[in-house]
Design a protein around this motif. Sequence first.
Motif, short mmCIF file in Angstrom:
data_model
loop_
_atom_site.label_atom_id
_atom_site.label_comp_id
_atom_site.label_asym_id
_atom_site.label_seq_id
_atom_site.Cartn_x
_atom_site.Cartn_y
_atom_site.Cartn_z
N LEU A 194 0.87 -1.18 0.00
CA LEU A 194 0.00 0.00 0.00
C LEU A 194 0.90 1.23 0.00
CD1 LEU A 194 -2.91 1.07 0.18
CD2 LEU A 194 -2.66 1.06 2.66
N ARG A 195 0.79 2.03 -1.05
CA ARG A 195 1.71 3.15 -1.26
C ARG A 195 1.01 4.49 -1.15
NH1 ARG A 195 6.53 1.25 -3.26
NH2 ARG A 195 6.49 -0.92 -4.00
N VAL A 196 1.76 5.48 -0.79
CA VAL A 196 1.25 6.85 -0.68
C VAL A 196 1.07 7.45 -2.07
CG1 VAL A 196 1.79 9.18 0.15
CG2 VAL A 196 2.35 7.18 1.56
N LEU A 197 -0.10 8.03 -2.29
CA LEU A 197 -0.30 8.83 -3.50
C LEU A 197 0.19 10.25 -3.27
CD1 LEU A 197 -3.79 7.83 -4.98
CD2 LEU A 197 -1.53 7.32 -5.89
N GLU A 198 -0.12 10.78 -2.09
CA GLU A 198 0.37 12.11 -1.71
C GLU A 198 0.28 12.26 -0.20
OE1 GLU A 198 -3.58 14.86 -2.26
OE2 GLU A 198 -2.35 14.49 -4.04
N GLY A 199 1.17 13.05 0.36
CA GLY A 199 1.16 13.25 1.81
C GLY A 199 2.17 14.30 2.21
N VAL A 200 1.86 15.05 3.26
CA VAL A 200 2.74 16.12 3.72
C VAL A 200 4.08 15.58 4.20
CG1 VAL A 200 3.01 17.98 5.40
CG2 VAL A 200 0.78 17.59 4.34
N ASP A 201 4.04 14.49 4.96
CA ASP A 201 5.26 13.96 5.55
C ASP A 201 5.71 12.65 4.89
OD1 ASP A 201 3.15 12.49 6.43
OD2 ASP A 201 3.88 12.27 8.49
N ALA A 202 5.32 12.44 3.64
CA ALA A 202 5.70 11.21 2.93
C ALA A 202 5.83 11.52 1.44
CB ALA A 202 4.67 10.12 3.16
N GLN A 203 6.66 10.73 0.77
CA GLN A 203 6.84 10.88 -0.67
C GLN A 203 5.91 9.93 -1.41
OE1 GLN A 203 8.90 13.13 -2.20
NE2 GLN A 203 9.21 13.90 -0.11
N PRO A 204 5.38 10.35 -2.57
CA PRO A 204 4.58 9.44 -3.38
C PRO A 204 5.36 8.15 -3.65
CG PRO A 204 4.41 11.65 -4.26
CD PRO A 204 5.48 11.69 -3.19
N GLY A 205 4.71 7.04 -3.42
CA GLY A 205 5.37 5.75 -3.62
C GLY A 205 5.85 5.10 -2.34
N ASP A 206 5.93 5.87 -1.25
CA ASP A 206 6.35 5.28 0.03
C ASP A 206 5.35 4.20 0.46
OD1 ASP A 206 8.48 6.99 0.13
OD2 ASP A 206 7.71 8.24 1.77
N VAL A 207 5.88 3.08 0.96
CA VAL A 207 5.03 1.98 1.41
C VAL A 207 4.60 2.24 2.85
CG1 VAL A 207 4.91 -0.50 1.87
CG2 VAL A 207 6.15 0.34 -0.14
N VAL A 208 3.29 2.19 3.10
CA VAL A 208 2.76 2.45 4.44
C VAL A 208 2.02 1.24 5.00
CG1 VAL A 208 2.62 4.94 4.20
CG2 VAL A 208 0.69 3.53 3.46
N GLY A 209 2.03 0.14 4.30
CA GLY A 209 1.36 -1.05 4.78
C GLY A 209 1.14 -2.03 3.65
N ARG A 210 0.36 -3.06 3.93
CA ARG A 210 -0.01 -4.06 2.94
C ARG A 210 -1.51 -4.28 2.98
NH1 ARG A 210 4.86 -8.64 3.36
NH2 ARG A 210 6.50 -7.23 2.57
N MET A 211 -2.10 -4.57 1.82
CA MET A 211 -3.55 -4.70 1.75
C MET A 211 -3.92 -5.77 0.73
SD MET A 211 -6.26 -1.52 1.36
CE MET A 211 -5.93 -1.19 -0.38
N GLU A 212 -5.04 -6.42 0.97
CA GLU A 212 -5.57 -7.42 0.04
C GLU A 212 -5.78 -6.81 -1.34
OE1 GLU A 212 -7.66 -10.05 -2.26
OE2 GLU A 212 -6.50 -10.57 -0.46
N ARG A 213 -5.33 -7.54 -2.34
CA ARG A 213 -5.39 -7.08 -3.73
C ARG A 213 -6.81 -6.65 -4.16
NH1 ARG A 213 -3.10 -10.36 -8.99
NH2 ARG A 213 -4.50 -9.46 -10.54
N ALA A 214 -7.82 -7.37 -3.70
CA ALA A 214 -9.19 -7.11 -4.13
C ALA A 214 -9.72 -5.76 -3.68
CB ALA A 214 -10.11 -8.21 -3.61
N LEU A 215 -9.00 -5.07 -2.80
CA LEU A 215 -9.47 -3.76 -2.29
C LEU A 215 -8.87 -2.59 -3.05
CD1 LEU A 215 -9.11 -4.46 1.55
CD2 LEU A 215 -11.08 -4.90 0.07
N PHE A 216 -7.86 -2.83 -3.86
CA PHE A 216 -7.13 -1.71 -4.46
C PHE A 216 -7.96 -0.94 -5.47
CE2 PHE A 216 -3.66 -3.42 -2.22
CZ PHE A 216 -2.64 -2.48 -2.22
N ARG A 217 -8.61 -1.60 -6.40
CA ARG A 217 -9.40 -0.87 -7.39
C ARG A 217 -10.61 -0.18 -6.74
NH1 ARG A 217 -5.20 -1.24 -9.79
NH2 ARG A 217 -4.83 -2.51 -11.65
N PRO A 218 -11.36 -0.86 -5.85
CA PRO A 218 -12.49 -0.16 -5.21
C PRO A 218 -12.09 1.10 -4.44
CG PRO A 218 -12.73 -2.52 -4.93
CD PRO A 218 -11.37 -2.29 -5.50
N LEU A 219 -10.89 1.08 -3.85
CA LEU A 219 -10.41 2.25 -3.09
C LEU A 219 -9.55 3.17 -3.95
CD1 LEU A 219 -9.51 0.55 0.32
CD2 LEU A 219 -11.55 1.91 -0.23
#
Length: 281
Positions: free
Chosen positions: A101-126
Motif C-alpha cells: 500500500l503506497r502513498v499517493l500524496e502526503g505532507v510527511d511522505a513521498q509518493p510511492g512510500d510503502v505504508v502497509g499491505r492490503m488485500e489485492r481485491a481492495l485496491f481498485r475499489p479504493l
Amino acid sequence: MTPDAKTPKVRASEAFEARLNAACAALSAGFFVSDAALVPVRFMERTIGRTDEAHARSVAQLPGASLRGGALVLPQNLEAFGGAMRDAGLSQGWRGELLDLRVLEGVDAQPGDVVGRMERALFRPLGAATAAVHLVGHLRRPASEADPVFILGRRSASKLVGPGLWDGLAAGMIRAGESPAEGLAREAAEEAGLERIEAADLRSLGRAWISRPVRGGWMHEMSFAYALRLPEGWRPRPVDGEVEHFEAMSALEVLELIEGGRMMKEAAQAMLLAFGRLLAS
C-alpha cells in the motif's frame, strides 16, 4: 552481444508506421484521465487512493471508516476492515494476495512510500496505487511487420477483468515486497512456464503511470514494460489457468487486435513500445 543485437533492424512500411503512431496516440489519451472529482482515501494521515463519491459513501458506512473533511478515512486495522468490505460486497472479488500500500500524496511522505499491505481485491475499489509488469515475448527480431514472431496469450473466459481478451506473454501485479524484476520472473513462470529469464535477452521498454476508471473502481498504476527474446526452441504452456492458449502473431496482426479493442490496454501499450524498438522508425 546477443543474436538480436547482431541482426540489422528492418524498416517497417510507411502504412504500418502511420497506423502504429495513431494507435499509440489513441492509447496514451486514455491512460491518464483526471481524477480531480474523486474522493481522496486516507490511511494514517496520508492519501493512499481516490474513489468515486457513491463508493466512498458506501465504504464509510462500515465500522471504523468515516467521511471527514471531504475524504474517506480508513481505520488502521486494514485486515479486519478488508474482511468487512468483502462481506459487504464492496471488494473486487477476493484473492488472498497482499500488495504494498503506497502513498499517493502526503505532507510527511513521498509518493510511492510503502505504508502497509492490503488485500489485492481492495485496491481498485479504493483507487489505491498498484504496480504491474507486462512482458512482450518474441522468437527473434522480426523481419518485417508481417513476420509472426510475437507470442500472445488469450486470457481465460473466467477472468474477472478482460475475459477472452489478448495479452502479452505474461502480465500481472507486483506483490508485496517484490521488485519489478522479481514480479516479472514469477509471472512468466506462473503464466507461461518460462522458468528462467536471461538478463542479456531482456529489454526494459520503460514505465508509465496509468489513471483511469475500470470495472469496480479506479486504476492508479505504475506499469513496467519489458521485451524478451525467447530461448530457441522454447514454447509457452498455460500453467495457472489464467491463459487459455498462446499464439504466434506478427506485429501487423497484433496491431489489428489493438485497433479492434481485442487486447488488454496495458499489454497493448507494451506491444506498441516493443514495435518501436524492434521495427526501425
